[in-house]
Scaffold this active site. Structure first.
Site, PDB file in Angstrom:
ATOM      1  N   ASN A   1     -20.958 -14.150 -47.897  1.00  0.00           N
ATOM      2  CA  ASN A   1     -22.054 -14.345 -48.851  1.00  0.00           C
ATOM      3  C   ASN A   1     -23.275 -14.349 -47.745  1.00  0.00           C
ATOM      4  O   ASN A   1     -23.549 -15.623 -47.202  1.00  0.00           O
ATOM      5  CB  ASN A   1     -21.871 -15.958 -49.443  1.00  0.00           C
ATOM      6  CG  ASN A   1     -23.242 -16.003 -50.363  1.00  0.00           C
ATOM      7  OD1 ASN A   1     -24.404 -15.388 -50.360  1.00  0.00           O
ATOM      8  ND2 ASN A   1     -23.282 -17.075 -51.044  1.00  0.00           N
TER       9      ASN A   1
ATOM     10  N   ARG B   1     -20.735 -11.235 -52.005  1.00  0.00           N
ATOM     11  CA  ARG B   1     -21.650 -11.647 -52.822  1.00  0.00           C
ATOM     12  C   ARG B   1     -22.768 -10.384 -52.639  1.00  0.00           C
ATOM     13  O   ARG B   1     -23.390 -10.392 -51.668  1.00  0.00           O
ATOM     14  CB  ARG B   1     -22.183 -13.055 -52.653  1.00  0.00           C
ATOM     15  CG  ARG B   1     -23.358 -13.248 -53.590  1.00  0.00           C
ATOM     16  CD  ARG B   1     -24.057 -14.659 -53.450  1.00  0.00           C
ATOM     17  NE  ARG B   1     -24.915 -15.008 -54.347  1.00  0.00           N
ATOM     18  CZ  ARG B   1     -25.697 -16.214 -54.357  1.00  0.00           C
ATOM     19  NH1 ARG B   1     -25.327 -16.999 -53.271  1.00  0.00           N
ATOM     20  NH2 ARG B   1     -26.420 -16.473 -55.269  1.00  0.00           N
TER      21      ARG B   1
ATOM     22  N   HIS C   1     -28.057 -15.694 -59.726  1.00  0.00           N
ATOM     23  CA  HIS C   1     -26.975 -16.809 -59.692  1.00  0.00           C
ATOM     24  C   HIS C   1     -26.070 -16.513 -60.547  1.00  0.00           C
ATOM     25  O   HIS C   1     -25.396 -17.543 -61.246  1.00  0.00           O
ATOM     26  CB  HIS C   1     -28.108 -18.088 -60.043  1.00  0.00           C
ATOM     27  CG  HIS C   1     -28.744 -18.458 -59.169  1.00  0.00           C
ATOM     28  ND1 HIS C   1     -30.009 -19.308 -59.226  1.00  0.00           N
ATOM     29  CD2 HIS C   1     -28.613 -18.760 -57.682  1.00  0.00           C
ATOM     30  CE1 HIS C   1     -30.468 -19.591 -58.065  1.00  0.00           C
ATOM     31  NE2 HIS C   1     -29.792 -19.305 -57.363  1.00  0.00           N
TER      32      HIS C   1
ATOM     33  N   ARG D   1     -39.859 -21.119 -52.745  1.00  0.00           N
ATOM     34  CA  ARG D   1     -40.213 -20.003 -53.793  1.00  0.00           C
ATOM     35  C   ARG D   1     -40.963 -20.639 -54.815  1.00  0.00           C
ATOM     36  O   ARG D   1     -40.865 -21.707 -55.297  1.00  0.00           O
ATOM     37  CB  ARG D   1     -38.862 -19.200 -54.221  1.00  0.00           C
ATOM     38  CG  ARG D   1     -38.334 -18.506 -53.212  1.00  0.00           C
ATOM     39  CD  ARG D   1     -37.045 -17.577 -53.900  1.00  0.00           C
ATOM     40  NE  ARG D   1     -36.043 -18.160 -53.261  1.00  0.00           N
ATOM     41  CZ  ARG D   1     -34.663 -18.009 -53.587  1.00  0.00           C
ATOM     42  NH1 ARG D   1     -34.521 -17.216 -54.901  1.00  0.00           N
ATOM     43  NH2 ARG D   1     -33.764 -18.474 -53.015  1.00  0.00           N
TER      44      ARG D   1
END
Ligand code: AMP
Length: 394
Positions: free
Chosen positions: A9, A88, A176, A236
């Site tokens: 990932n 991922r 997600h 963010r």
């Protein structure tokens, strides 16, 4: 010798690696490289959580991190052979509703999608290339964060822009997805009746989003075209009036790179806390009013989105908290839930403080749960399934 599954990932400055037994269910080791660069750190632990030696010195590049993990694993677990690798990948575009084997053709397609996720996708693809170089010919599988949300109805898939932009891929993809898939699978296993109902999952970590699920399928997500939308996150901004971006360009003279840096790396909890921290633990421990205001904004926006999700689903049967904040911060869960009694959310404060699996009172209309997520396990399972049992052969 036994086959093992490696999962990767790769983030912009991090790399999470996990090693799974051939069944794709049992984790043998996990590693985490953080702040990759001059100050990069690397930890690797075995199945019991004991640290494995990864050598001294900073982790300068993703390749450096991967090499050091693999060297250590080769010494610590010489009996394992990497039989398959799962990745991922943040963006699968509109075509991918499920994980797929990696081919050169796929990499070309994913490379073109980098324009939609410039800060994440290139790192994911670099991870695939690095794994290819380290294990030539070993099957690899790409697991997409967007795939789980491909079931969105049109009204939750589009923006109200001229149709040509939708056709070019300007859509509400949602992210997600691996986390939501894991939680949905867990609910189906442990609470099948709830899993068939209306569930809102809040993945609250350094990145944060929420997903509305009906009958096990994603109906709405707070993240949209990019991983910027929806909830405020560590650095963010979350939901933002597009007029602010126009103002930044025309009045503040900022170009795309400067705005991107502002919205992705200087905003959210970090920006609102006056630069104090992007880390919830630090903010919770701080007495600074800005830290409190950042936390208040975070929990307020979660509640707003909960209301919107509930309307999108036509009601709520269960709410699930996951991610580093969702799984570990009882005060955040309480701040989100306490004002929501009107919608049937009634927290059991003792259960919440104990991080119990069910933290709502018995008989409350909405069952509130804490379920630790496990994106790596979703990747390992998909990799096992798609490599046709090759991982089980020696
Ligand atoms: P993740 O990205 O899922 O690893 O989550 C990282 C976030 O979880 C950071 O903001 C951490 O401060 C937060 N976190 C982890 N443990 C706790 C805790 N015990 N209390 C509050 N926040 C936590």
């Amino acid at each position: 010798m036994s086959g093992a599954i490696l999962t990767l990932n790769a983030g912009s400055s991090s790399l999470k690696v996990a090693l799974y037994a051939e069944c794709g269910e049992r984790q043998l080791a996990r590693g985490h490289a953080d702040r990759i660069g001059p100050d990069g750190t690397l930890t690797l632990t075995d199945a019991d959580g004991a640290a494995l030696p990864v050598g001294a010195g900073p982790v300068a590049t993703h390749r450096d991190a991967l090499d050091r993990v693999l060297e250590t694993l080769a010494r610590a677990r010489p009996e394992d052979r990497i039989a398959a690798i799962g990745h991922r990948v943040v963006h699968g575009g509109i075509a991918h509703e499920a994980p797929v084997p990696v081919t050169e053709g796929l990499l070309d397609v994913l490379d073109r999608l980098s324009q939609f996720a410039p800060l994440h996708q290139p790192h994911n693809l670099a991870g695939i290339r690095a794994a290819e170089a380290a294990f030539p010919g070993t099957p690899q599988v790409a697991c997409f964060d967007t795939a789980f949300h491909r079931t969105h109805p049109f009204v939750n898939d589009t923006f109200a822009l001229p149709r040509r932009f939708y056709d070019r891929g300007v859509r509400r993809y949602g992210f997600h997805g691996l986390s939501y898939e894991y939680i949905t699978g867990e609910l189906a296993r442990t609470d099948p009746a709830l899993a068939r109902g209306r569930v809102i999952i809040a993945h609250l970590g350094n990145g944060a989003s929420m997903c509305g699920i009906r009958g096990g399928r994603s109906v709405a997500s707070t993240m949209g075209f990019s991983a910027l939308d929806g909830l405020p996150m560590g650095t963010r901004c979350g939901q933002l009036d597009p007029g602010v971006v126009l103002y930044l360009m025309t009045e503040e003279g900022m170009d795309a790179a400067a705005i991107s840096d502002l919205l992705y790396t200087q905003s959210g909890l970090l920006g609102l806390s006056g630069g104090l921290s992007n880390d919830m633990r630090t903010l919770e421990a701080s007495a600074a009013p800005e830290a409190r205001e950042a936390i208040d904004y975070f929990t307020f926006r979660i509640r707003r989105e909960l209301g919107a999700m509930a309307a999108a689903l036509g009601g709520v049967d269960a709410m699930v908290f996951c991610g580093g904040i969702g799984e570990n911060s009882a005060p955040i869960r309480e701040a989100v839930c306490a004002p929501l009694e009107w919608m049937g959310v009634v927290l059991d404060n003792a259960a919440n403080r104990a991080h119990a699996r069910v933290i709502s009172t018995a008989g409350a209309p909405v069952q509130v749960m804490v379920v630790p997520t496990n994106e790596e396990l979703v990747i390992a399972r998909a990799t096992r399934a798609l490599t046709g049992g090759e991982a089980a052969q020696t």
